[in-house]
Design a protein around this motif. Structure first.
Motif, PDB file in Angstrom:
ATOM      1  N   LEU A  75      -6.463   1.381   1.316  1.00  0.00           N
ATOM      2  CA  LEU A  75      -5.612   2.153   0.410  1.00  0.00           C
ATOM      3  C   LEU A  75      -4.750   3.162   1.170  1.00  0.00           C
ATOM      4  O   LEU A  75      -3.564   3.332   0.863  1.00  0.00           O
ATOM      5  CB  LEU A  75      -6.488   2.883  -0.617  1.00  0.00           C
ATOM      6  CG  LEU A  75      -7.247   2.002  -1.613  1.00  0.00           C
ATOM      7  CD1 LEU A  75      -8.113   2.862  -2.524  1.00  0.00           C
ATOM      8  CD2 LEU A  75      -6.268   1.169  -2.444  1.00  0.00           C
ATOM      9  N   VAL A  76      -5.341   3.839   2.163  1.00  0.00           N
ATOM     10  CA  VAL A  76      -4.565   4.786   2.967  1.00  0.00           C
ATOM     11  C   VAL A  76      -3.437   4.061   3.700  1.00  0.00           C
ATOM     12  O   VAL A  76      -2.297   4.540   3.750  1.00  0.00           O
ATOM     13  CB  VAL A  76      -5.474   5.527   3.975  1.00  0.00           C
ATOM     14  CG1 VAL A  76      -4.628   6.383   4.919  1.00  0.00           C
ATOM     15  CG2 VAL A  76      -6.480   6.399   3.247  1.00  0.00           C
ATOM     16  N   SER A  77      -3.750   2.905   4.257  1.00  0.00           N
ATOM     17  CA  SER A  77      -2.739   2.128   4.968  1.00  0.00           C
ATOM     18  C   SER A  77      -1.584   1.761   4.050  1.00  0.00           C
ATOM     19  O   SER A  77      -0.402   1.920   4.408  1.00  0.00           O
ATOM     20  CB  SER A  77      -3.375   0.858   5.546  1.00  0.00           C
ATOM     21  OG  SER A  77      -2.402   0.039   6.156  1.00  0.00           O
ATOM     22  N   THR A  78      -1.904   1.294   2.852  1.00  0.00           N
ATOM     23  CA  THR A  78      -0.853   0.929   1.903  1.00  0.00           C
ATOM     24  C   THR A  78      -0.070   2.158   1.472  1.00  0.00           C
ATOM     25  O   THR A  78       1.163   2.102   1.324  1.00  0.00           O
ATOM     26  CB  THR A  78      -1.464   0.243   0.677  1.00  0.00           C
ATOM     27  OG1 THR A  78      -2.212  -0.890   1.105  1.00  0.00           O
ATOM     28  CG2 THR A  78      -0.384  -0.221  -0.302  1.00  0.00           C
ATOM     29  N   ALA A  79      -0.765   3.279   1.244  1.00  0.00           N
ATOM     30  CA  ALA A  79      -0.076   4.507   0.854  1.00  0.00           C
ATOM     31  C   ALA A  79       0.893   4.962   1.944  1.00  0.00           C
ATOM     32  O   ALA A  79       2.029   5.377   1.656  1.00  0.00           O
ATOM     33  CB  ALA A  79      -1.099   5.600   0.563  1.00  0.00           C
ATOM     34  N   LEU A  80       0.461   4.901   3.198  1.00  0.00           N
ATOM     35  CA  LEU A  80       1.355   5.295   4.293  1.00  0.00           C
ATOM     36  C   LEU A  80       2.556   4.355   4.394  1.00  0.00           C
ATOM     37  O   LEU A  80       3.682   4.800   4.639  1.00  0.00           O
ATOM     38  CB  LEU A  80       0.584   5.308   5.618  1.00  0.00           C
ATOM     39  CG  LEU A  80      -0.406   6.466   5.790  1.00  0.00           C
ATOM     40  CD1 LEU A  80      -1.263   6.252   7.030  1.00  0.00           C
ATOM     41  CD2 LEU A  80       0.333   7.797   5.881  1.00  0.00           C
ATOM     42  N   ASN A  81       2.323   3.079   4.208  1.00  0.00           N
ATOM     43  CA  ASN A  81       3.449   2.141   4.205  1.00  0.00           C
ATOM     44  C   ASN A  81       4.394   2.420   3.038  1.00  0.00           C
ATOM     45  O   ASN A  81       5.613   2.327   3.168  1.00  0.00           O
ATOM     46  CB  ASN A  81       2.943   0.699   4.127  1.00  0.00           C
ATOM     47  CG  ASN A  81       2.605   0.113   5.480  1.00  0.00           C
ATOM     48  OD1 ASN A  81       3.188   0.496   6.496  1.00  0.00           O
ATOM     49  ND2 ASN A  81       1.646  -0.790   5.525  1.00  0.00           N
ATOM     50  N   GLY A  82       3.821   2.761   1.862  1.00  0.00           N
ATOM     51  CA  GLY A  82       4.647   3.093   0.711  1.00  0.00           C
ATOM     52  C   GLY A  82       5.457   4.344   0.946  1.00  0.00           C
ATOM     53  O   GLY A  82       6.660   4.404   0.619  1.00  0.00           O
ATOM     54  N   PHE A  83       4.828   5.388   1.511  1.00  0.00           N
ATOM     55  CA  PHE A  83       5.537   6.625   1.846  1.00  0.00           C
ATOM     56  C   PHE A  83       6.647   6.359   2.854  1.00  0.00           C
ATOM     57  O   PHE A  83       7.787   6.825   2.694  1.00  0.00           O
ATOM     58  CB  PHE A  83       4.548   7.645   2.398  1.00  0.00           C
ATOM     59  CG  PHE A  83       5.187   8.895   2.932  1.00  0.00           C
ATOM     60  CD1 PHE A  83       5.715   9.834   2.065  1.00  0.00           C
ATOM     61  CD2 PHE A  83       5.260   9.124   4.301  1.00  0.00           C
ATOM     62  CE1 PHE A  83       6.314  10.997   2.559  1.00  0.00           C
ATOM     63  CE2 PHE A  83       5.852  10.273   4.801  1.00  0.00           C
ATOM     64  CZ  PHE A  83       6.375  11.219   3.927  1.00  0.00           C
ATOM     65  N   ALA A  84       6.313   5.600   3.897  1.00  0.00           N
ATOM     66  CA  ALA A  84       7.319   5.289   4.925  1.00  0.00           C
ATOM     67  C   ALA A  84       8.475   4.501   4.338  1.00  0.00           C
ATOM     68  O   ALA A  84       9.640   4.726   4.699  1.00  0.00           O
ATOM     69  CB  ALA A  84       6.663   4.500   6.062  1.00  0.00           C
ATOM     70  N   PHE A  85       8.170   3.594   3.440  1.00  0.00           N
ATOM     71  CA  PHE A  85       9.221   2.790   2.810  1.00  0.00           C
ATOM     72  C   PHE A  85      10.142   3.668   1.974  1.00  0.00           C
ATOM     73  O   PHE A  85      11.371   3.555   2.063  1.00  0.00           O
ATOM     74  CB  PHE A  85       8.571   1.722   1.927  1.00  0.00           C
ATOM     75  CG  PHE A  85       9.543   0.797   1.250  1.00  0.00           C
ATOM     76  CD1 PHE A  85       9.973  -0.371   1.869  1.00  0.00           C
ATOM     77  CD2 PHE A  85      10.031   1.079  -0.018  1.00  0.00           C
ATOM     78  CE1 PHE A  85      10.873  -1.221   1.247  1.00  0.00           C
ATOM     79  CE2 PHE A  85      10.925   0.237  -0.655  1.00  0.00           C
ATOM     80  CZ  PHE A  85      11.351  -0.919  -0.021  1.00  0.00           C
ATOM     81  N   ASP A  86       9.581   4.561   1.160  1.00  0.00           N
ATOM     82  CA  ASP A  86      10.388   5.412   0.277  1.00  0.00           C
ATOM     83  C   ASP A  86      11.246   6.387   1.068  1.00  0.00           C
ATOM     84  O   ASP A  86      12.453   6.505   0.830  1.00  0.00           O
ATOM     85  CB  ASP A  86       9.476   6.191  -0.675  1.00  0.00           C
ATOM     86  CG  ASP A  86       8.838   5.309  -1.741  1.00  0.00           C
ATOM     87  OD1 ASP A  86       9.276   4.143  -1.882  1.00  0.00           O
ATOM     88  OD2 ASP A  86       7.903   5.768  -2.415  1.00  0.00           O
ATOM     89  N   VAL A  87      10.629   7.102   2.003  1.00  0.00           N
ATOM     90  CA  VAL A  87      11.384   8.094   2.781  1.00  0.00           C
ATOM     91  C   VAL A  87      12.327   7.383   3.747  1.00  0.00           C
ATOM     92  O   VAL A  87      13.442   7.850   3.993  1.00  0.00           O
ATOM     93  CB  VAL A  87      10.434   9.047   3.521  1.00  0.00           C
ATOM     94  CG1 VAL A  87      11.227  10.065   4.342  1.00  0.00           C
ATOM     95  CG2 VAL A  87       9.525   9.776   2.525  1.00  0.00           C
ATOM     96  N   GLY A  88      11.890   6.247   4.283  1.00  0.00           N
ATOM     97  CA  GLY A  88      12.770   5.490   5.171  1.00  0.00           C
ATOM     98  C   GLY A  88      14.026   5.030   4.462  1.00  0.00           C
ATOM     99  O   GLY A  88      15.126   5.041   5.036  1.00  0.00           O
ATOM    100  N   ALA A  89      13.906   4.644   3.201  1.00  0.00           N
ATOM    101  CA  ALA A  89      15.085   4.244   2.422  1.00  0.00           C
ATOM    102  C   ALA A  89      16.030   5.417   2.245  1.00  0.00           C
ATOM    103  O   ALA A  89      17.263   5.280   2.368  1.00  0.00           O
ATOM    104  CB  ALA A  89      14.656   3.694   1.067  1.00  0.00           C
ATOM    105  N   ALA A  90      15.475   6.615   1.977  1.00  0.00           N
ATOM    106  CA  ALA A  90      16.307   7.810   1.832  1.00  0.00           C
ATOM    107  C   ALA A  90      16.990   8.154   3.154  1.00  0.00           C
ATOM    108  O   ALA A  90      18.175   8.535   3.180  1.00  0.00           O
ATOM    109  CB  ALA A  90      15.459   8.977   1.350  1.00  0.00           C
TER     110      ALA A  90
END
Length: 606
Positions: A75-90
């Motif tokens: 879950l932590v791994s997926t959350a970090l990937n999700g955070f990176a994806f969202d902020v990376g898009a910005a």
């Protein structure tokens, strides 16, 4: 999030951190498997006594801790990937806005404002001074937009309008990044485990809450992963899974363990991993709710005098408890019986050489009676596989039986032990398949074909998935036998006629024990050749079941598999009744094992 922080954001660093957590999760999984299949299994196989039991209890808790760590790391791994994806898009939007501003002669300042150079509109007598503007995020108000357009039109500097556009784009990206940061910070904090060494039922119930939070937050990231085919065939499911990267597989499994665990065609170890997460969550949830309900009063019964005769009735205290809690308490106890049966099988790994269990299907509710598909040994790596389908009265509450025979799960274990003796050096996997609504009564339910008609196609799909998961690069697969007992044989018969066992075939042999009919009147109708269809019967109540099925039409043209006219092989049986075909050391069991092992010459025929 300010502009300089966003500009310095490195998406790859967070993705690497996600990989690190995934690696830790993998190590936890390896440690858990080592404890379960080597250390604990070794102790069960070699040691007895209180010291061994105490050690096994401690190892069970340690294994549970590692399983929890594995799940939370996912879950932590997926959350970090999700955070990176969202902020990376910005950040990519910010970089594009800065580049466009520079190309237009403007400068984006550290505070997010945009400076523009001096300039003159066509026909203007003099050059207008440059300046600096700040943007507004999310300009959706029509009035504000109209005012902004009017200001741009009347401003003497032609660069002013472009600067406003760039500033708004910058403001939008900073707002997007700030919202992503605000969204993910509490979700990541929630994934922090308690500061102790014990994983409790509360911890496991929190896993579902954690998962829901990450799933909601990672919506955009998870949508970037190709979804599985809707109502996909086992072959399509397998192709989808193979097309994902290892990271995508891990993240999808972490977020959708139940869906992955139920997907025919995927590798058995992956399905087991998903189903064990669901199992652990539900085990904790049911136990916690059961603990929260007051136990029934000890003084359940009392005696009263009704007329001239004494009568035994429930006490008022017990009746009050039953009205308030009874139905839910009994429902939870039924669920807990199935859960305990599965846990008991996990805990028996290593006893008498019993291999690791693989939970290939699990649902407390299922199709009426709950869903349990459990394999002894990995069928994907086996040389010989059997799939046992139980009959009338099968359900989650009875799957483990009431005694040392361990019910339908125990039958699968005895089939494994007996067939393994015949093929030393080869791997055997025996599967107990309960994924249909088994009849709950002999009359009228077990006399009807509707339960088989509903469950047969689902069994067919599972068997095709089993075939897909087994296939090697050369198309090879395990020798596979399907065993139907009682009404389970009717389900098997329907499954055999639900599709075509095309090359590569999914099934080699069918075995029917105490069959009331298989919805066919010839063995050759089942698609594997009449010489690969086997049947056996028993006296007493088994005669009632088989002849009753004949009369009620469960076999076409009043024909059942133990009839010579059916055309299959009729095996000898020493079973003393309808439920005795799977007794240890019996001829009935040995004959079934010989078919599972492909040692047809060792089968004793009538």
């Amino acid at each position: 999030m300010d502009l300089e922080t966003l500009r310095a954001f490195k998406q790859a660093e967070y993705e690497e951190a996600a990989d690190g957590y995934r690696a830790v999760g993998t190590m936890a999984m390896t440690a858990k498997d080592t404890i379960d299949t080597k250390i604990s299994a070794g102790i069960r196989g070699e040691l007895k006594g209180k010291a061994a039991e105490a050690a096994l209890g401690e190892l069970k808790e340690l294994s549970r801790n590692f399983h929890y760590a594995q799940t939370e790391c996912g879950l932590v791994s997926t959350a970090l990937n999700g955070f990176a994806f969202d902020v990376g898009a910005a950040k990519r939007k910010l970089d594009a806005a800065i580049a466009d501003a520079q190309a237009a002669g403007c400068t984006v300042n550290p505070d997010g404002s945009v400076s523009f150079p001096a300039g003159a509109k066509p026909g203007a007598e003099k050059t207008a001074d440059g300046g600096t503007v700040s943007g507004s995020a999310g300009m959706t108000d029509p009035t504000a937009n109209a005012i902004e357009r009017q200001a741009i039109n009347i401003h003497p500097n032609p660069h002013y309008g472009k600067a406003i556009e760039f500033a708004n784009r910058v403001a939008d990206t900073l707002k997007e990044a700030t919202e992503a940061d605000a969204k993910w910070a509490p979700k990541l904090r929630a994934l922090k485990a308690d500061d102790d060494l014990k994983v409790t039922d509360r911890d496991w119930t929190d896993v579902k809450s954690d998962s829901d939070g990450v799933l909601q937050g990672a919506d955009a990231y998870l949508h970037s992963i190709k979804p599985p085919p809707k109502d996909g065939t086992p072959d399509q499911n397998a192709e989808w899974w193979k097309g994902l990267t290892p990271e995508q597989r891990a993240d999808y499994l972490a977020m959708h363990p139940g869906a992955v665990g139920a997907m025919n065609g995927l590798p058995s170890d992956i399905r087991d991993e998903g189903n064990r997460v669901v199992f652990a969550e539900q085990q904790a949830k049911v136990q916690m709710e059961l603990n929260s309900i007051p136990k029934p009063p000890a003084n359940e019964w009392t005696w009263i005098t009704a007329g001239m005769y004494p009568a035994k009735v429930h006490t008022d205290e017990w009746m009050a408890w039953d009205r308030k809690y009874g139905d839910r308490y009994r429902e939870l106890e039924t669920s807990m019986k199935g859960i305990n049966a599965i846990q008991s099988r996990f805990d028996r790994t290593g006893e008498h050489g019993l291999p690791e269990a693989y939970l290939l299907g699990y649902d407390l509710k299922g199709i009426g009676d709950g869903k349990i598909i459990l394999a002894n040994g990995n069928p994907d790596k086996a040389d010989h596989v059997s799939v046992y389908v139980p009959g009338t009265f099968a359900g989650i509450e009875s799957i483990g039986g009431d005694g040392k025979d361990h019910g339908d799960l125990g039958r699968g274990e005895r089939l494994w032990a007996e067939s393994s003796k015949l093929v030393p050096g080869q791997n055997v996997s025996t599967i107990t398949w309960l994924d249909y609504n088994a009849p709950d009564s002999i009359v009228p339910q077990a006399t009807r074909g509707q339960y088989a008609e509903e469950g047969g196609p689902r069994l067919y799909d599972f068997l095709q998935g089993n075939r897909v998961a087994q296939e090697g690069a050369d198309g090879s697969r395990a020798h596979t036998t399907v065993i139907g007992h009682s009404y389970g044989s009717t389900v098997v018969g329907v499954s055999a006629q639900s599709g075509s066992w095309k090359d590569p075939e999914a099934i080699d042999d069918f075995v029917f024990a105490g069959s009331p009919g298989v919805q066919a009147d010839h063995a050759a109708d089942l698609g594997v050749g009449a010489d690969h269809v086997w049947a056996m019967g028993a006296p007493w109540d088994d005669q009632v079941v088989r002849q009753g099925g004949r009369l009620m039409g469960l076999g076409d043209n009043w024909t059942i598999p133990t009839d010579e006219s059916f055309g299959g092989n009729i095996m000898k049986s020493d079973a003393g009744g309808h439920t005795k075909f799977f007794e240890a050391e019996s001829l009935s069991l040995r004959n079934q094992a010989a078919v599972i092992a492909g040692h047809y010459s060792k089968v004793e025929l009538e």
